[in-house]
Design a protein around this motif. Sequence first.
Motif, PDB file in Angstrom:
ATOM      1  N   THR A  34       0.818  -1.210   0.000  1.00 14.97           N
ATOM      2  CA  THR A  34       0.000   0.000   0.000  1.00 14.97           C
ATOM      3  C   THR A  34       0.850   1.258   0.000  1.00 14.97           C
ATOM      4  O   THR A  34       1.993   1.263   0.437  1.00 14.97           O
ATOM      5  CB  THR A  34      -0.929   0.027   1.228  1.00 14.97           C
ATOM      6  OG1 THR A  34      -0.138  -0.129   2.407  1.00 14.97           O
ATOM      7  CG2 THR A  34      -1.958  -1.084   1.157  1.00 14.97           C
ATOM      8  N   ALA A  35       0.255   2.344  -0.457  1.00 16.12           N
ATOM      9  CA  ALA A  35       0.949   3.631  -0.450  1.00 16.12           C
ATOM     10  C   ALA A  35       1.275   4.060   0.972  1.00 16.12           C
ATOM     11  O   ALA A  35       2.379   4.556   1.251  1.00 16.12           O
ATOM     12  CB  ALA A  35       0.088   4.690  -1.145  1.00 16.12           C
ATOM     13  N   SER A  36       0.333   3.870   1.887  1.00 19.47           N
ATOM     14  CA  SER A  36       0.587   4.271   3.278  1.00 19.47           C
ATOM     15  C   SER A  36       1.727   3.451   3.878  1.00 19.47           C
ATOM     16  O   SER A  36       2.571   3.988   4.612  1.00 19.47           O
ATOM     17  CB  SER A  36      -0.681   4.098   4.119  1.00 19.47           C
ATOM     18  OG  SER A  36      -1.116   2.752   4.128  1.00 19.47           O
ATOM     19  N   THR A  70       3.056   5.819  -3.919  1.00 20.22           N
ATOM     20  CA  THR A  70       1.853   5.537  -4.696  1.00 20.22           C
ATOM     21  C   THR A  70       1.580   4.038  -4.743  1.00 20.22           C
ATOM     22  O   THR A  70       2.480   3.210  -4.571  1.00 20.22           O
ATOM     23  CB  THR A  70       1.981   6.050  -6.145  1.00 20.22           C
ATOM     24  OG1 THR A  70       3.127   5.430  -6.759  1.00 20.22           O
ATOM     25  CG2 THR A  70       2.134   7.566  -6.169  1.00 20.22           C
ATOM     26  N   ALA A 120      -3.883   5.027  -4.976  1.00 26.73           N
ATOM     27  CA  ALA A 120      -3.659   5.667  -3.679  1.00 26.73           C
ATOM     28  C   ALA A 120      -2.341   6.414  -3.689  1.00 26.73           C
ATOM     29  O   ALA A 120      -1.376   5.990  -4.332  1.00 26.73           O
ATOM     30  CB  ALA A 120      -3.676   4.642  -2.558  1.00 26.73           C
ATOM     31  N   ALA A 154       0.220   8.497  -0.758  1.00 27.32           N
ATOM     32  CA  ALA A 154       0.409   8.684   0.681  1.00 27.32           C
ATOM     33  C   ALA A 154       1.706   9.425   0.960  1.00 27.32           C
ATOM     34  O   ALA A 154       2.643   9.411   0.147  1.00 27.32           O
ATOM     35  CB  ALA A 154       0.418   7.339   1.403  1.00 27.32           C
ATOM     36  N   THR A 155       1.744  10.050   2.107  1.00 27.12           N
ATOM     37  CA  THR A 155       2.936  10.750   2.572  1.00 27.12           C
ATOM     38  C   THR A 155       3.128  10.433   4.047  1.00 27.12           C
ATOM     39  O   THR A 155       2.146  10.167   4.757  1.00 27.12           O
ATOM     40  CB  THR A 155       2.801  12.271   2.352  1.00 27.12           C
ATOM     41  OG1 THR A 155       4.077  12.899   2.488  1.00 27.12           O
ATOM     42  CG2 THR A 155       1.846  12.889   3.356  1.00 27.12           C
ATOM     43  N   SER A 185      -3.051   8.971   3.656  1.00 32.02           N
ATOM     44  CA  SER A 185      -3.245   8.504   2.287  1.00 32.02           C
ATOM     45  C   SER A 185      -4.549   9.033   1.719  1.00 32.02           C
ATOM     46  O   SER A 185      -5.493   9.349   2.456  1.00 32.02           O
ATOM     47  CB  SER A 185      -3.252   6.969   2.236  1.00 32.02           C
ATOM     48  OG  SER A 185      -4.462   6.464   2.782  1.00 32.02           O
ATOM     49  N   ALA A 229      -7.246   7.890  -1.525  1.00 30.35           N
ATOM     50  CA  ALA A 229      -7.532   6.803  -2.459  1.00 30.35           C
ATOM     51  C   ALA A 229      -8.781   7.116  -3.263  1.00 30.35           C
ATOM     52  O   ALA A 229      -9.759   7.650  -2.725  1.00 30.35           O
ATOM     53  CB  ALA A 229      -7.711   5.489  -1.708  1.00 30.35           C
ATOM     54  N   VAL A 273      -1.535  16.045  -0.802  1.00 34.76           N
ATOM     55  CA  VAL A 273      -1.220  15.012   0.185  1.00 34.76           C
ATOM     56  C   VAL A 273       0.072  15.354   0.916  1.00 34.76           C
ATOM     57  O   VAL A 273       0.148  15.269   2.152  1.00 34.76           O
ATOM     58  CB  VAL A 273      -1.107  13.630  -0.500  1.00 34.76           C
ATOM     59  CG1 VAL A 273      -0.695  12.566   0.512  1.00 34.76           C
ATOM     60  CG2 VAL A 273      -2.422  13.250  -1.164  1.00 34.76           C
TER      61      VAL A 273
END
Length: 252
Positions: A148-150, A193, A204, A206-207, A221, A223, A238
Amino acid sequence: MTRLAEWNTPASEPAPPNSVLGRMIAILDAVKESGGPVTITDLALHTGLPKSTASRMVADLTSQRYLDRSDDGVVLGLRLFELGARASLPRRLLAAAGPVIRNLCDATGERVGLWVQQGSDMVAIAAVPGRLPMLPARAGMRSPALTTASGKAYLAFCADPGVVNRIAAPLVEEAAAHFRDELTHVRAAVLATDIDVSYPGIAAVATPVMSPDRVVLGAISIAGPSGAMDPAGVSPLVRAAGATVTRRLAAA
């Protein structure tokens, strides 16, 4: 310094705990109650454990940083304080991030989540639903940190290589090398991403969320539908959201 042997000890010797966990807790409680360094002899006396058992348990707890050795005995270790800080982390993060994730959702119309790492997963401690009804939006939901991005946003800034190695362990050599290269790019961009990998049809971005002293705490994140949400378009929002949460944590 008052020794444990000088406390108000009951006339009868304490019954030693039966389980390994019980013995560990008894030792930690005894060290806490001592208010300072305590010897193995005093720990054995206060807990009712044989001295050899107390010594072995102290060695195990010290190796895991629950206890620390000093010239006069043992004291509570840093890991207990780290766990205490981690226990209060969701509450502090929610207070700082709540308005930020709501604003990000209002600006984009997409689902926004606030995540922390737990084991091999990222766990949502807050989520605001967007235009994807099939995508869960609730606190407590889990997603794999590996894809996942997160998860990648968190792992790219995680200072503990053991966490990264454990999560990347299922990957074969070539995939593991690609994963670590991706984390390098995430660190450079402060952005991760996930396009159609963890969940088909969903993109998604995320940072990381950082503490004021630059320790990664979690990730924010966003999405949305991979065919409709433009990752490049939402990326600056984001990234700004993560920076805003960090500033709010510093000001709290």
